[in-house]
Design a protein around this motif. Structure first.
Motif, short mmCIF file in Angstrom:
data_model
loop_
_atom_site.label_atom_id
_atom_site.label_comp_id
_atom_site.label_asym_id
_atom_site.label_seq_id
_atom_site.Cartn_x
_atom_site.Cartn_y
_atom_site.Cartn_z
N GLY A 187 -16.26 3.27 38.00
CA GLY A 187 -16.36 1.87 37.62
C GLY A 187 -15.17 1.43 36.81
N SER A 188 -15.32 0.28 36.17
CA SER A 188 -14.25 -0.27 35.35
C SER A 188 -14.67 -0.25 33.89
N VAL A 189 -13.80 0.26 33.04
CA VAL A 189 -14.06 0.31 31.61
C VAL A 189 -12.81 -0.08 30.86
N GLN A 190 -12.98 -0.39 29.60
CA GLN A 190 -11.84 -0.68 28.75
C GLN A 190 -11.33 0.60 28.10
N VAL A 191 -10.12 0.53 27.59
CA VAL A 191 -9.53 1.67 26.91
C VAL A 191 -10.47 2.18 25.82
N GLY A 192 -10.64 3.48 25.79
CA GLY A 192 -11.53 4.10 24.82
C GLY A 192 -12.96 4.23 25.29
N GLY A 193 -13.26 3.66 26.43
CA GLY A 193 -14.61 3.72 26.95
C GLY A 193 -14.94 5.06 27.60
N SER A 194 -16.14 5.13 28.14
CA SER A 194 -16.64 6.37 28.73
C SER A 194 -17.27 6.11 30.09
N LEU A 195 -17.21 7.11 30.92
CA LEU A 195 -17.90 7.11 32.21
C LEU A 195 -18.39 8.53 32.46
N ARG A 196 -19.42 8.62 33.27
CA ARG A 196 -19.90 9.93 33.71
C ARG A 196 -19.95 9.94 35.23
N LEU A 197 -19.11 10.78 35.80
CA LEU A 197 -19.09 10.94 37.24
C LEU A 197 -20.03 12.06 37.66
N THR A 206 -6.70 5.86 35.28
CA THR A 206 -7.06 5.05 36.44
C THR A 206 -6.64 5.76 37.72
N ALA A 207 -7.62 5.97 38.60
CA ALA A 207 -7.37 6.70 39.84
C ALA A 207 -8.67 6.76 40.64
N VAL A 208 -8.54 7.23 41.87
CA VAL A 208 -9.72 7.62 42.63
C VAL A 208 -9.98 9.09 42.31
N TYR A 209 -11.20 9.37 41.93
CA TYR A 209 -11.58 10.73 41.55
C TYR A 209 -12.35 11.38 42.69
N VAL A 220 -12.09 4.91 39.44
CA VAL A 220 -12.17 4.71 37.99
C VAL A 220 -11.00 3.84 37.58
N THR A 221 -11.31 2.74 36.90
CA THR A 221 -10.28 1.82 36.45
C THR A 221 -10.43 1.60 34.95
N VAL A 222 -9.35 1.86 34.22
CA VAL A 222 -9.35 1.70 32.77
C VAL A 222 -8.36 0.60 32.42
N SER A 223 -8.85 -0.43 31.79
CA SER A 223 -8.00 -1.57 31.46
C SER A 223 -7.84 -1.72 29.96
N SER A 224 -6.68 -2.22 29.58
CA SER A 224 -6.38 -2.40 28.15
C SER A 224 -6.69 -3.83 27.71
#
Length: 123
Positions: free
Chosen positions: A10-20, A91-94, A119-123
């Protein structure tokens, strides 16, 4: 044959978290060593982390040490990648990958691959 299905991107901001998650189906009675790789636009696929079939051995890329954590639940045929303190360069395809034999940081050692999750990480 083993089929791998990634989810949780998904898309998150810098410092965020994701669980794949990477769920395996098919011939899962064999124990597979598992790896996560990623590929950013116009870049080669790169190693992120790998875990042995029993979870006893784990290799991390230096760029993700201390921020990403791999785990597995063999009863559920699922491997997880907890991603914390995310950066724009994450940011990449995992992709998750499975190997019944040789494994490690070389993607050529993996026999089976999932379709990937963005996964997209935006500032």
């Amino acid at each position: 044959q083993v089929q791998l299905l990634e989810s949780g991107g998904g898309s998150v901001q810098v410092g965020g978290s994701l669980r794949l998650s990477c769920a395996a189906s098919g011939r899962t009675s064999l124990n597979y060593n598992m790896g996560w790789f990623r590929q950013a636009p116009e870049k080669e696929r790169e190693f992120v982390v790998a875990i042995s079939w029993d979870g006893a051995i784990i290799y991390y890329a230096d760029s993700v040490k201390g921020r990403l954590t791999i785990s597995r639940d063999n009863a559920k045929n699922t491997v997880y990648l907890q991603m914390n303190s995310l950066k724009p360069e994450d940011t990449a395809v995992y992709y998750c990958a499975a190997s019944h034999g040789r494994w490690g940081q070389d993607p050529l050692k993996y026999e089976y691959w999932g379709q990937g999750t963005q996964v997209t990480v935006s500032s």
